[in-house]
Design a protein around this motif. Structure first.
Motif, short mmCIF file in Angstrom:
data_model
loop_
_atom_site.label_atom_id
_atom_site.label_comp_id
_atom_site.label_asym_id
_atom_site.label_seq_id
_atom_site.Cartn_x
_atom_site.Cartn_y
_atom_site.Cartn_z
N LEU A 186 0.92 -1.25 0.11
CA LEU A 186 0.04 -0.07 0.00
C LEU A 186 1.01 1.30 -0.16
O LEU A 186 1.93 1.44 0.58
N ALA A 187 0.49 2.38 -0.56
CA ALA A 187 0.78 3.58 -0.60
C ALA A 187 -0.11 4.11 0.33
O ALA A 187 -1.34 3.99 0.41
N VAL A 188 0.21 5.58 1.20
CA VAL A 188 -0.76 6.37 1.62
C VAL A 188 -0.72 7.68 1.59
O VAL A 188 0.37 8.31 1.49
N VAL A 189 -1.67 8.28 1.66
CA VAL A 189 -1.95 9.66 1.63
C VAL A 189 -2.27 10.10 3.06
O VAL A 189 -3.19 9.67 3.66
N ILE A 190 -1.51 11.13 3.54
CA ILE A 190 -1.67 11.63 4.81
C ILE A 190 -1.91 12.80 4.68
O ILE A 190 -1.41 13.99 4.41
N ARG A 191 -3.53 13.31 5.02
CA ARG A 191 -4.03 14.53 4.98
C ARG A 191 -4.00 15.21 6.46
O ARG A 191 -4.58 14.65 7.35
N THR A 192 -3.60 16.33 6.07
CA THR A 192 -3.63 17.18 7.85
C THR A 192 -3.90 18.66 7.45
O THR A 192 -4.04 19.30 6.33
N VAL A 219 0.70 14.58 2.44
CA VAL A 219 1.75 13.96 2.16
C VAL A 219 1.30 12.54 1.43
O VAL A 219 0.41 11.77 2.00
N LEU A 220 2.09 12.24 0.21
CA LEU A 220 1.85 11.11 -0.37
C LEU A 220 3.17 10.12 0.19
O LEU A 220 4.41 10.79 -0.35
N HIS A 221 2.97 9.10 0.56
CA HIS A 221 4.20 8.20 1.04
C HIS A 221 3.98 7.06 0.21
O HIS A 221 3.08 6.31 0.49
N THR A 222 4.75 6.73 -0.79
CA THR A 222 4.36 5.65 -1.83
C THR A 222 4.74 4.19 -1.29
O THR A 222 4.33 3.11 -1.72
N GLY A 223 5.61 4.17 -0.13
CA GLY A 223 6.23 2.91 0.38
C GLY A 223 7.02 2.27 -0.86
O GLY A 223 7.42 3.04 -1.57
N ASP A 224 7.48 0.86 -1.05
CA ASP A 224 7.95 0.51 -1.79
C ASP A 224 7.13 -0.09 -3.13
O ASP A 224 6.06 -0.50 -2.83
N PHE A 225 7.34 0.60 -4.28
CA PHE A 225 6.31 0.37 -5.40
C PHE A 225 7.13 0.23 -6.63
O PHE A 225 8.43 0.72 -6.95
N LYS A 226 6.55 -0.28 -7.70
CA LYS A 226 6.95 -0.27 -9.21
C LYS A 226 5.49 -0.30 -9.81
O LYS A 226 4.39 -0.33 -9.27
N MET A 227 5.60 0.12 -11.45
CA MET A 227 4.53 0.12 -12.18
C MET A 227 4.39 -0.98 -13.01
O MET A 227 3.94 -0.85 -14.44
#
Length: 561
Positions: free
Chosen positions: A156-162, A167-175
């Protein structure tokens, strides 16, 4: 929270989001970041780093958990992006300090975590499963989760809205556009988040130096098929214990080639059982056998799937290479397949294992001589897509060594992010996000925390230096007894050694030197045991250095009688 020699961050202003990486920036491992807003803290990931050869006796390295020691009650949650050890391995050590911290992650990630917590005898922890597309609110932190493709399912990636920004934290990812499980990275979701506004993008940097695009996982299937077809005897496959996709490919090929599969390694057995139970791993009927059954089948009808692809000394593959495994040996004509990437820093350990297996007569297939692995991380082309889709106001690359972070920041600048807004941070840097601008405001101590057996944090750099000296240069002890009142040497010196030319006769010359040095010191009025021990250490040190060009650990003991 700052330590000596570090610039103390200023007091956090209201409605300012403070971002503090406590691991993962400068290393490939121990990923952990804290987000603080109005006195509350959200933590993303809590992983471990595996030790290098220069850290003897160390089992694991934790992120800077000490920085949370006095703030545990302020932690609203721990969010986990996926189930690799470098993102979840430190969770038990955090929950030891406060077991009721709510933990959020995907089903598979939490299942892996739950198994680890049982091993640490931590029960009744607050684990909350989330899925892509889900939104939750944790006080002033609003979280939205997005599917991403990685080398483990359910990432999962996560967007943290405050109130201070998003903030968009991608974690580890590829496409990967044709992943084995059909679950692609949610670029449409990233685009929507970008339209709403992302003030800070924290993107995986591991492959930022790699040109183009990461190959598809399914592209390696023909080469894996070739390895199976050409393996005339036993086939041993080494990969990460959480690489479910790769194990699925091995299981399917084993079924096609009429081979039984045996998992070896505690973490491999545990994780594959969890993945199968949750439906992420599909095992052909009757294909699995236990280790005790391995010798009941001909070598050309078995596949051993084990841990140790990084050359870890105690992992299964290293023990096999050292002829130290009680049940599995390598014979000429066997095939060993390294089906995972080479983590930077592990090169020497891995090639030592490769050489050991080759010496035993195995054919060793690895990424260096065959296309048998694809990375789980985005290459530069995919990262450029990400920046162009999201159009972030600020960028802070994460997850990688210094060169990876710098390369990732340069990609962001190339897409139009102002250079001063592309922050190459390091573990312990404190970044404040306010009014759409991210600034580095100070540092805290995010030093390594070493785990040695059941001991956490008691191993220092100086003790590691001592261990390295013992391992590389050896140990010499000298015992002598003196009569301080009469000023006489009454017994010894007796010299013994370990790991240093242990034949007793070699110390005859230095024994005489030690005796003369002690007698001279006593004649000159030295009547302090500590000073006499320094005389012995100096005498032996000069002899060893001039005669053997070595620097062993020297432990003199002078006893007053």
């Amino acid at each position: 929270m700052a330590h000596d020699g570090l610039k103390t961050p200023p007091q956090l202003k209201p409605d300012t989001l403070r971002v503090t990486p406590l691991g993962g920036l400068g290393d490939v491992g121990r990923n952990m970041t804290c987000f603080e807003l109005n006195g509350k803290i959200l933590v993303v990931d809590c992983g471990v780093l595996f030790p290098e050869e220069s850290q003897p006796g160390v089992d694991l390295i934790l992120p800077g958990l000490d920085q949370l020691a006095d703030r545990l009650d302020d932690v609203v949650a721990l969010v986990l992006t996926h189930g690799h050890e470098d993102h979840i391995g430190g969770v038990p050590y955090l929950l030891r300090q406060r077991p009721d911290i709510p933990v959020y992650g995907s089903r598979l990630t939490l299942a892996f975590v739950e198994a680890k917590l049982r091993e640490h005898r931590l029960r009744d922890c607050a684990l909350h499963a989330v899925a892509e597309g889900e939104r939750i609110a944790l006080g002033e932190f609003g979280l939205e989760f997005y599917a991403v493709t990685h080398s483990i399912p359910d990432a999962l990636a996560v967007v943290i809205r405050t109130p201070a920004g998003s903030v968009l934290h991608t974690g580890d990812f590829k496409m990967d556009q044709l992943p084995l499980d059909g679950r692609i990275t949610d670029l449409r979701g990233f685009a929507r988040a970008g339209e709403e506004g992302i003030d800070l993008l924290m993107a995986d940097s591991t492959n930022a130096e790699v040109k183009g695009f990461t190959p598809l996982e399914r592209d390696i299937l023909p080469n894996l098929e070739r390895v199976f077809a050409e393996a005339g005897r036993k086939l041993v496959v080494a990969c990460f214990a959480s690489h479910v996709h790769r194990v699925q490919e091995i299981l399917d090929l084993a079924a096609e080639h009429g081979r039984k599969v045996c998992y070896v390694g505690r973490s491999m057995v545990r994780n594959m059982a969890v993945a199968r139970e949750l439906g992420y791993l599909h095992v052909p009927g009757g294909i699995l056998i236990e280790l005790s059954e391995l010798n009941d089948h001909p070598d050309d009808e078995v596949v051993v799937v084990c841990t140790g692809s990084q050359g870890e000394p105690l992992a299964v593959l290293s023990r096999i290479a050292n002829r130290d495994h009680p049940a599995i040996g390598i014979n000429p004509g066997d095939t060993v397949l390294f089906a995972s990437s080479l983590i930077p820093g592990n090169e020497n350990s891995v090639y030592r294992v490769v050489n050991g297996l080759t010496r035993l007569g195995a054919r060793v297939v690895h990424r260096g001589n065959a296309f048998v692995h694809v990375s789980g991380h985005s290459a530069s082309g995919e990262l450029l897509y990400l920046y162009n889709i999201v159009r972030p106001g600020n960028v802070m690359p994460v997850h990688g060594e210094e060169r990876h972070l710098v390369a990732n920041a340069e990609l962001a600048v190339a897409t139009g992010v102002p250079r001063e807004r592309a922050i190459v941070a390091h573990d312990g840097d404190v970044i404040d996000l306010h009014d759409g601008v991210a600034r580095r405001v100070g540092r805290v101590d995010a030093s390594y925390i070493f785990v040695d057996g059941s001991t956490v944090g008691d191993v220092s750099e100086s003790s590691l230096t001592d261990r390295r000296i013992l391992g590389e240069e050896g140990f010499i002890s000298i015992v002598a007894a003196v009569d301080l009142r009469e000023g006489e040497l009454v017994a010894g010196p007796d010299v013994s050694a370990r790991g240093f030319l242990e034949a007793p006769a070699i110390f005859d010359d230095v024994t005489e030197k030690i005796s003369r040095a002690l007698v001279t010191a006593l004649d000159e009025g030295v009547d302090d045991e500590h000073r006499l021990q320094q005389v012995v250490r100096r005498t032996v040190g000069q002899w060893v250095s001039s005669t053997y060009r070595r620097r062993p650990m020297i432990v003199p003991v002078v006893i007053a009688v």
